[in-house]
Scaffold this active site. Structure first.
Site, PDB file in Angstrom:
ATOM      1  N   TYR A 184       0.844  -1.206   0.000  1.00 27.00           N
ATOM      2  CA  TYR A 184       0.000   0.000   0.000  1.00 27.00           C
ATOM      3  C   TYR A 184       0.873   1.247   0.000  1.00 27.00           C
ATOM      4  CZ  TYR A 184      -5.012  -0.762   0.309  1.00 27.00           C
ATOM      5  OH  TYR A 184      -6.312  -1.009  -0.003  1.00 27.00           O
ATOM      6  N   GLU A 227      -0.514   4.854  -0.345  1.00 35.48           N
ATOM      7  CA  GLU A 227      -1.285   6.099  -0.492  1.00 35.48           C
ATOM      8  C   GLU A 227      -0.389   7.322  -0.323  1.00 35.48           C
ATOM      9  OE1 GLU A 227      -3.495   3.774   1.495  1.00 35.48           O
ATOM     10  OE2 GLU A 227      -5.527   4.520   1.042  1.00 35.48           O
ATOM     11  N   ASP A 279      -7.601  14.159 -24.349  1.00 39.10           N
ATOM     12  CA  ASP A 279      -7.655  12.731 -24.015  1.00 39.10           C
ATOM     13  C   ASP A 279      -6.981  11.986 -25.166  1.00 39.10           C
ATOM     14  OD1 ASP A 279      -8.271  10.078 -23.634  1.00 39.10           O
ATOM     15  OD2 ASP A 279     -10.303  10.470 -22.902  1.00 39.10           O
ATOM     16  N   THR A 297      -4.739   6.582 -21.257  1.00 40.67           N
ATOM     17  CA  THR A 297      -4.526   5.232 -20.743  1.00 40.67           C
ATOM     18  C   THR A 297      -3.129   4.823 -21.195  1.00 40.67           C
ATOM     19  OG1 THR A 297      -5.595   4.348 -22.708  1.00 40.67           O
ATOM     20  CG2 THR A 297      -6.942   4.501 -20.721  1.00 40.67           C
ATOM     21  N   LYS A 308      -3.091   1.158 -24.789  1.00 42.09           N
ATOM     22  CA  LYS A 308      -3.561   1.082 -26.177  1.00 42.09           C
ATOM     23  C   LYS A 308      -2.332   1.172 -27.093  1.00 42.09           C
ATOM     24  CE  LYS A 308      -8.200   2.689 -25.055  1.00 42.09           C
ATOM     25  NZ  LYS A 308      -8.261   3.378 -23.755  1.00 42.09           N
ATOM     26  N   ARG A 333      -2.596  -2.177 -18.273  1.00 46.67           N
ATOM     27  CA  ARG A 333      -3.848  -1.435 -18.112  1.00 46.67           C
ATOM     28  C   ARG A 333      -3.660  -0.417 -16.998  1.00 46.67           C
ATOM     29  NH1 ARG A 333      -7.324  -4.247 -21.259  1.00 46.67           N
ATOM     30  NH2 ARG A 333      -8.847  -2.616 -20.989  1.00 46.67           N
TER      31      ARG A 333
HETATM   32  N1  DSN Z   1     -12.950   1.042 -24.064  1.00 45.76           N
HETATM   33  C1  DSN Z   1     -12.066   1.991 -24.685  1.00 45.76           C
HETATM   34  C2  DSN Z   1     -12.032   1.816 -26.166  1.00 45.76           C
HETATM   35  O1  DSN Z   1     -12.256   0.716 -26.614  1.00 45.76           O
HETATM   36  O2  DSN Z   1     -11.782   2.766 -26.878  1.00 45.76           O
HETATM   37  C3  DSN Z   1     -12.397   3.371 -24.312  1.00 45.76           C
HETATM   38  O3  DSN Z   1     -12.642   3.451 -22.960  1.00 45.76           O
END
Ligand code: DSN
Length: 418
Positions: free
Chosen positions: A51, A53, A197, A223, A226, A232
């Protein structure tokens, strides 16, 4: 996985089955990728036991001698890769990261402006079913019907009329370059905070294959799993230090508890990988592959939103082919071509049974596939969709044949990490 196999053979077998499925499938889901073995190893470490925090040097639990170093490394690598002054690597994923942006800058009821979900925006950009659409006052922009692209004059008009406190640019189904300087000018004109974003395109931005929002957006949210090819997770970044405290406070203690340290370590590894020349070449190839696949589909009569792509993503409307996106995506999946059904701008069908399919080339490019393979994949998509439009019997035969060919192709291009 010897321990997992002996403690829980059921889960071990399911993990192996998923690994086999991923190896045997042409992954065309635009938001997915294959992480390296190094990233996988980092996620499966003892760091999950801790942990932490707070932030490095100011934690609420003892024993942070190592974790502080790991989180600082991840932050430093994010700052250097993206050229920003501030990075927070703790958000659990994209939605919590975006929620932290609201927490940092808005009060409930304030106006947020984002791209509507059916036009390619994200749920957290103020869509009605999301907390961001219920707790704030959302106003939306879309794309022009004739071009499939964002009309910056329209964005400006809406912004001047609605005076949002926060503007989101970017989204989940945008095949074209995002004009960060134009969004920044509008945000400045109306006194709004601009959040870019870049979840989908972060790897392309890092690799120089898409313009960067740095120097334009006040906050950058992404994120890490991707095109960036990490675990993730998510990050919030800012060009200047001005918003650092507000963003940090919003993530913790505003919204989250302890950071997922094993994920932080894996993000650090992915950021190191993304700073190499090899990754730059990867990012360029992702775009070249998407453009080759788009051309192949266009040549076969597919109706591509905006007529093509500038990035990793292609969105097409199946209405002219006489079938819906969902049955087509299901048939493609049976053929080993993994996609997702998706709304297209001005869709007359419902989100759970929409007109379109969204595909992307991040995963196949990680496997080393190139333009020739993209042309083949485009041909397979066409063959399955065309057969399906003629009826199930015709489709079954074609799906079987394509699936056998897909297995042959995937066996020649081993996926990283598997
Ligand atoms: N689920 C993501 C996507 O597939 O683009 C976005 O949150």
């Amino acid at each position: 996985m010897s321990s997992l196999s002996s403690v829980d053979p059921q889960i071990a077998e399911l993990v192996k089955a998923e690994e086999r499925r991923q190896a045997d499938t042409v992954k065309l889901i635009a938001s997915e990728n294959y992480v390296s073995k190094a990233v996988l190893e980092a996620t499966g470490t003892v760091l999950t036991n801790k942990y932490s925090e707070g932030y490095a040097g100011k934690r609420y639990y003892e024993g942070q001698q190592v974790i502080d170093q790991i989180e600082t490394l991840a932050i430093d690598r994010a700052k250097s890769l993206f050229g920003v002054n501030h990075a927070n690597v703790q958000p659990y994923s994209g939605s919590p990261a975006n929620l932290a942006v609201y927490m940092a800058f808005l009060n409930p009821g304030d106006t947020v402006m984002g791209m509507g979900l059916p036009f390619g925006g994200h749920l957290t950009h103020g869509w009605s079913v999301s907390a961001t659409g219920k707790w704030f006052n959302p106003v939306r922009y879309g794309v022009r019907k004739d071009t499939g692209r964002v009309d910056m004059d329209e964005v400006r008009e809406i912004a001047l009329r609605e005076r949002p406190k926060l503007i989101f640019c970017g989204g989940t189904a945008i095949p074209r370059t995002i004009d960060f300087p134009a969004f920044a000018e509008i945000a400045r004109e109306v006194g709004a905070v601009l959040a870019a974003d870049i979840a989908h395109i972060a790897g392309l931005v890092a690799g120089g294959a898409h313009p960067s929002p740095v120097g334009h957006a006040d906050v950058i949210s992404t994120t890490t799993h991707k095109t960036l090819r990490g675990p993730r997770g998510a990050m919030l970044m800012a060009t200047s230090d001005e918003h650092a405290t507000a963003l940090n406070k919003a993530v913790f203690p505003g919204l989250q508890g302890g950071p997922h340290n094993h994920t932080t370590a894996a993000i650090a590894v992915a950021l190191k990988e993304a700073s190499t020349d090899e990754f730059k070449a990867y990012a360029r190839q992702v775009v070249l592959n998407a453009q080759a696949l788009a051309e192949e589909l266009k040549g076969r009569g597919f109706d591509l939103v905006s007529g093509g792509t500038d990035n990793h993503l292609i969105l097409f409307d199946l209405t002219p082919k006489g079938i819906g996106g969902k049955p087509a995506a299901q048939a493609l999946d049976r053929a080993g071509l993994e996609t997702n059904y998706n709304t297209v701008p001005f869709d007359t069908r419902k989100p759970f049974d929409p007109s379109g399919i969204r595909i992307g080339t991040a995963g196949v490019t990680s496997r080393g596939m190139g333009v020739a393979e993209m042309r083949q994949i485009g041909a397979w998509i066409d063959q399955v969709v065309t057969a399906l439009a003629k009826g199930e019997d015709e489709a079954e035969h074609v799906i079987g044949r394509v699936h056998a060919e897909v297995l042959e192709l995937t066996s020649q291009f081993p996926a990283p990490g598997l």
